[in-house]
Design a protein around this motif. Structure first.
Motif, mmCIF file in Angstrom:
data_model
loop_
_atom_site.group_PDB
_atom_site.id
_atom_site.type_symbol
_atom_site.label_atom_id
_atom_site.label_comp_id
_atom_site.label_asym_id
_atom_site.label_seq_id
_atom_site.Cartn_x
_atom_site.Cartn_y
_atom_site.Cartn_z
ATOM 1 N N LYS A 1 -47.400 -44.227 -109.703
ATOM 2 C CA LYS A 1 -46.533 -43.553 -108.598
ATOM 3 C C LYS A 1 -48.050 -42.786 -107.816
ATOM 4 O O LYS A 1 -48.513 -43.552 -106.198
ATOM 5 C CB LYS A 1 -45.964 -42.413 -108.611
ATOM 6 C CG LYS A 1 -45.630 -41.393 -107.240
ATOM 7 C CD LYS A 1 -44.128 -40.429 -107.748
ATOM 8 C CE LYS A 1 -44.164 -40.254 -106.241
ATOM 9 N NZ LYS A 1 -42.452 -39.453 -105.806
ATOM 10 N N ASN A 2 -49.292 -42.386 -108.656
ATOM 11 C CA ASN A 2 -50.712 -41.749 -108.164
ATOM 12 C C ASN A 2 -51.019 -42.424 -107.878
ATOM 13 O O ASN A 2 -51.938 -42.833 -106.600
ATOM 14 C CB ASN A 2 -50.978 -40.211 -108.858
ATOM 15 C CG ASN A 2 -50.140 -39.552 -109.034
ATOM 16 O OD1 ASN A 2 -49.435 -39.230 -108.039
ATOM 17 N ND2 ASN A 2 -50.680 -38.126 -110.209
ATOM 18 N N PHE A 3 -51.240 -43.879 -108.616
ATOM 19 C CA PHE A 3 -52.566 -44.781 -108.406
ATOM 20 C C PHE A 3 -51.534 -45.733 -107.437
ATOM 21 O O PHE A 3 -52.459 -45.891 -106.555
ATOM 22 C CB PHE A 3 -52.196 -46.056 -109.735
ATOM 23 C CG PHE A 3 -52.387 -47.148 -109.616
ATOM 24 C CD1 PHE A 3 -54.141 -47.648 -110.049
ATOM 25 C CD2 PHE A 3 -51.199 -48.327 -108.803
ATOM 26 C CE1 PHE A 3 -54.127 -49.190 -110.330
ATOM 27 C CE2 PHE A 3 -52.037 -49.329 -109.143
ATOM 28 C CZ PHE A 3 -53.167 -50.213 -109.768
ATOM 29 N N LEU A 4 -50.520 -45.819 -106.829
ATOM 30 C CA LEU A 4 -50.067 -46.832 -105.344
ATOM 31 C C LEU A 4 -50.331 -45.622 -104.229
ATOM 32 O O LEU A 4 -50.297 -46.833 -103.406
ATOM 33 C CB LEU A 4 -47.974 -46.588 -105.727
ATOM 34 C CG LEU A 4 -47.594 -47.937 -107.246
ATOM 35 C CD1 LEU A 4 -45.791 -48.202 -106.951
ATOM 36 C CD2 LEU A 4 -48.726 -49.069 -107.183
ATOM 37 N N GLN A 5 -50.404 -44.830 -104.422
ATOM 38 C CA GLN A 5 -50.678 -43.534 -103.453
ATOM 39 C C GLN A 5 -52.125 -44.454 -102.625
ATOM 40 O O GLN A 5 -52.897 -44.000 -101.926
ATOM 41 C CB GLN A 5 -51.308 -42.492 -103.752
ATOM 42 C CG GLN A 5 -49.891 -41.972 -103.898
ATOM 43 C CD GLN A 5 -48.570 -42.057 -102.533
ATOM 44 O OE1 GLN A 5 -48.970 -41.787 -101.691
ATOM 45 N NE2 GLN A 5 -47.677 -42.274 -103.233
ATOM 46 N N HIS A 6 -53.083 -44.710 -103.730
ATOM 47 C CA HIS A 6 -54.503 -45.197 -103.230
ATOM 48 C C HIS A 6 -54.435 -46.718 -102.660
ATOM 49 O O HIS A 6 -55.162 -47.834 -102.630
ATOM 50 C CB HIS A 6 -55.274 -45.541 -104.264
ATOM 51 C CG HIS A 6 -55.442 -44.682 -104.765
ATOM 52 N ND1 HIS A 6 -56.615 -43.631 -104.211
ATOM 53 C CD2 HIS A 6 -55.358 -43.997 -106.163
ATOM 54 C CE1 HIS A 6 -56.632 -41.971 -104.919
ATOM 55 N NE2 HIS A 6 -55.844 -42.457 -106.162
ATOM 56 N N PHE A 7 -53.117 -47.260 -102.739
ATOM 57 C CA PHE A 7 -53.112 -49.057 -102.244
ATOM 58 C C PHE A 7 -51.493 -49.126 -100.960
ATOM 59 O O PHE A 7 -50.924 -49.560 -101.112
ATOM 60 C CB PHE A 7 -52.783 -49.792 -103.232
ATOM 61 C CG PHE A 7 -53.756 -49.630 -104.402
ATOM 62 C CD1 PHE A 7 -55.602 -50.262 -103.906
ATOM 63 C CD2 PHE A 7 -54.135 -48.758 -105.376
ATOM 64 C CE1 PHE A 7 -56.247 -50.210 -104.956
ATOM 65 C CE2 PHE A 7 -55.271 -49.275 -106.263
ATOM 66 C CZ PHE A 7 -56.090 -50.313 -105.720
ATOM 67 N N LYS A 8 -51.702 -47.763 -100.766
ATOM 68 C CA LYS A 8 -50.403 -48.059 -99.758
ATOM 69 C C LYS A 8 -50.574 -49.399 -98.457
ATOM 70 O O LYS A 8 -49.278 -49.491 -97.868
ATOM 71 C CB LYS A 8 -50.208 -46.297 -98.733
ATOM 72 C CG LYS A 8 -50.193 -45.826 -99.715
ATOM 73 C CD LYS A 8 -50.310 -43.797 -98.751
ATOM 74 C CE LYS A 8 -49.683 -43.246 -99.181
ATOM 75 N NZ LYS A 8 -50.115 -41.510 -98.341
ATOM 76 N N GLU A 9 -51.603 -50.608 -98.720
ATOM 77 C CA GLU A 9 -51.558 -50.986 -97.634
ATOM 78 C C GLU A 9 -50.788 -53.011 -98.602
ATOM 79 O O GLU A 9 -51.050 -53.515 -97.936
ATOM 80 C CB GLU A 9 -53.183 -51.518 -96.586
ATOM 81 C CG GLU A 9 -54.000 -51.780 -98.304
ATOM 82 C CD GLU A 9 -54.308 -51.067 -99.293
ATOM 83 O OE1 GLU A 9 -55.288 -51.020 -100.101
ATOM 84 O OE2 GLU A 9 -54.158 -50.168 -98.448
ATOM 85 N N VAL A 10 -50.617 -52.367 -99.798
ATOM 86 C CA VAL A 10 -50.579 -53.438 -100.224
ATOM 87 C C VAL A 10 -48.776 -53.548 -100.918
ATOM 88 O O VAL A 10 -48.717 -52.457 -101.191
ATOM 89 C CB VAL A 10 -51.254 -53.531 -102.528
ATOM 90 C CG1 VAL A 10 -51.025 -54.652 -102.750
ATOM 91 C CG2 VAL A 10 -53.124 -53.604 -101.425
ATOM 92 N N GLN A 11 -47.621 -54.277 -100.433
ATOM 93 C CA GLN A 11 -46.997 -54.217 -101.393
ATOM 94 C C GLN A 11 -46.394 -54.791 -102.263
ATOM 95 O O GLN A 11 -46.968 -55.359 -103.016
ATOM 96 C CB GLN A 11 -46.168 -55.674 -100.355
ATOM 97 C CG GLN A 11 -44.461 -55.295 -100.467
ATOM 98 C CD GLN A 11 -43.988 -56.399 -99.371
ATOM 99 O OE1 GLN A 11 -44.628 -57.384 -99.644
ATOM 100 N NE2 GLN A 11 -43.057 -56.305 -99.014
ATOM 101 N N PHE A 12 -45.630 -53.988 -103.026
ATOM 102 C CA PHE A 12 -45.777 -53.660 -104.854
ATOM 103 C C PHE A 12 -44.191 -54.115 -104.679
ATOM 104 O O PHE A 12 -43.354 -53.691 -104.359
ATOM 105 C CB PHE A 12 -46.086 -52.816 -105.160
ATOM 106 C CG PHE A 12 -47.133 -52.397 -105.912
ATOM 107 C CD1 PHE A 12 -47.911 -52.634 -106.767
ATOM 108 C CD2 PHE A 12 -48.047 -51.499 -105.061
ATOM 109 C CE1 PHE A 12 -49.220 -52.509 -107.084
ATOM 110 C CE2 PHE A 12 -49.775 -51.751 -104.557
ATOM 111 C CZ PHE A 12 -49.858 -52.222 -105.901
ATOM 112 N N LEU A 13 -43.960 -55.316 -105.573
ATOM 113 C CA LEU A 13 -42.558 -55.541 -105.885
ATOM 114 C C LEU A 13 -42.591 -55.687 -107.294
ATOM 115 O O LEU A 13 -42.668 -56.324 -107.898
ATOM 116 C CB LEU A 13 -42.259 -57.073 -105.247
ATOM 117 C CG LEU A 13 -42.418 -57.409 -103.914
ATOM 118 C CD1 LEU A 13 -42.104 -58.628 -102.995
ATOM 119 C CD2 LEU A 13 -41.628 -56.541 -103.022
ATOM 120 N N LEU A 14 -40.846 -55.419 -107.706
ATOM 121 C CA LEU A 14 -40.817 -55.490 -108.996
ATOM 122 C C LEU A 14 -39.739 -56.421 -109.725
ATOM 123 O O LEU A 14 -37.914 -56.166 -108.313
ATOM 124 C CB LEU A 14 -40.521 -54.174 -109.569
ATOM 125 C CG LEU A 14 -39.694 -53.822 -110.986
ATOM 126 C CD1 LEU A 14 -39.950 -54.424 -112.033
ATOM 127 C CD2 LEU A 14 -39.291 -52.523 -111.135
#
Length: 215
Positions: free
Chosen positions: A94-107
């Motif tokens: 979750k903390n990792f994703l905070q650094h890539f808010k401009e990237v869309q992560f899909l699961l």
């Protein structure tokens, strides 16, 4: 970390296989990977099995470098993002994703992704799907019939390479056939299935120094 590449043309798309066990899809500015199994090491430690805590940090470090190297807009995780229940390793993601808010992560939901979807979305994942289609490609976690060409994970494919000395070692591998690609597990903390799972497929074995093509 050095990124070595093997470009292939598959389903009329140019895809870049990397020795970091992910695919870069240039046309869509998308990184594709599978089987992160976040929290697996912590799950084992909780049950008394001494597993190093640095494993998931190394996996996330590699993912970060891939995202920055290819300047992607989207990351598609083809299942098994989370191995078990939410724990410290999952919160690190979750903390990792905070650094890539401009990237869309899909699961693409995998068999291990059992925690509530709202908790997965709360991590920063933009969307959760049983299957996902993009530009004629179909993403599902477990290999199965699908309209369009299929990209899946789940199996953790690998190959056994024998040396002239009769010694042998096992390597993670992309399995590529006419209609299907099976991704290697992105996590370092997984086993390998070296059985031939797809007929008439080419294996692209992953090494630190490059990619070995095994037909």
């Amino acid at each position: 970390m050095i990124i070595h590449e093997q470009e292939i043309t598959w389903a009329a798309h140019k895809l870049t296989l990397t020795n970091q066990k992910a695919i870069y899809w240039e046309k869509q500015k998308t990184l594709i990977l599978s089987d992160l199994h976040l929290g697996k090491a912590a799950h084992f430690r909780r049950h008394g099995i001494p597993i190093p805590s640095q494993i998931h940090h190394k996996d996330l470090g590699i993912l970060e470098k891939l995202i920055l190297h290819y300047q992607v807009d989207k990351v598609i995780i083809v299942g098994d993002l989370i191995h078990a229940n939410q724990n410290g390793e999952v919160l690190d993601f979750k903390n990792f994703l905070q650094h890539f808010k401009e990237v869309q992560f899909l699961l693409i939901k995998g068999n291990h992704d059992r925690i509530a979807e709202r908790k997965i979305l709360d991590l920063g994942i933009a969307g959760i799907y049983d299957s996902y289609e993009l530009d004629g490609l179909c993403f599902v976690h477990e290999p199965q019939p699908c309209e369009g060409k299929l990209i899946s994970g789940h199996i953790h494919p690998g190959v056994t390479v024998r040396l002239p000395t009769n010694k042998h070692f096992r390597l993670p591998s992309f399995v590529v056939s006419e209609d299907m690609i099976i991704l290697p597990a992105f996590s370092r903390f997984t086993g390998l299935d070296t059985k031939k799972v797809v007929q008439k497929a080419v294996n692209y074995a992953v090494l630190d120094t490059g990619i070995m093509v095994i037909k």
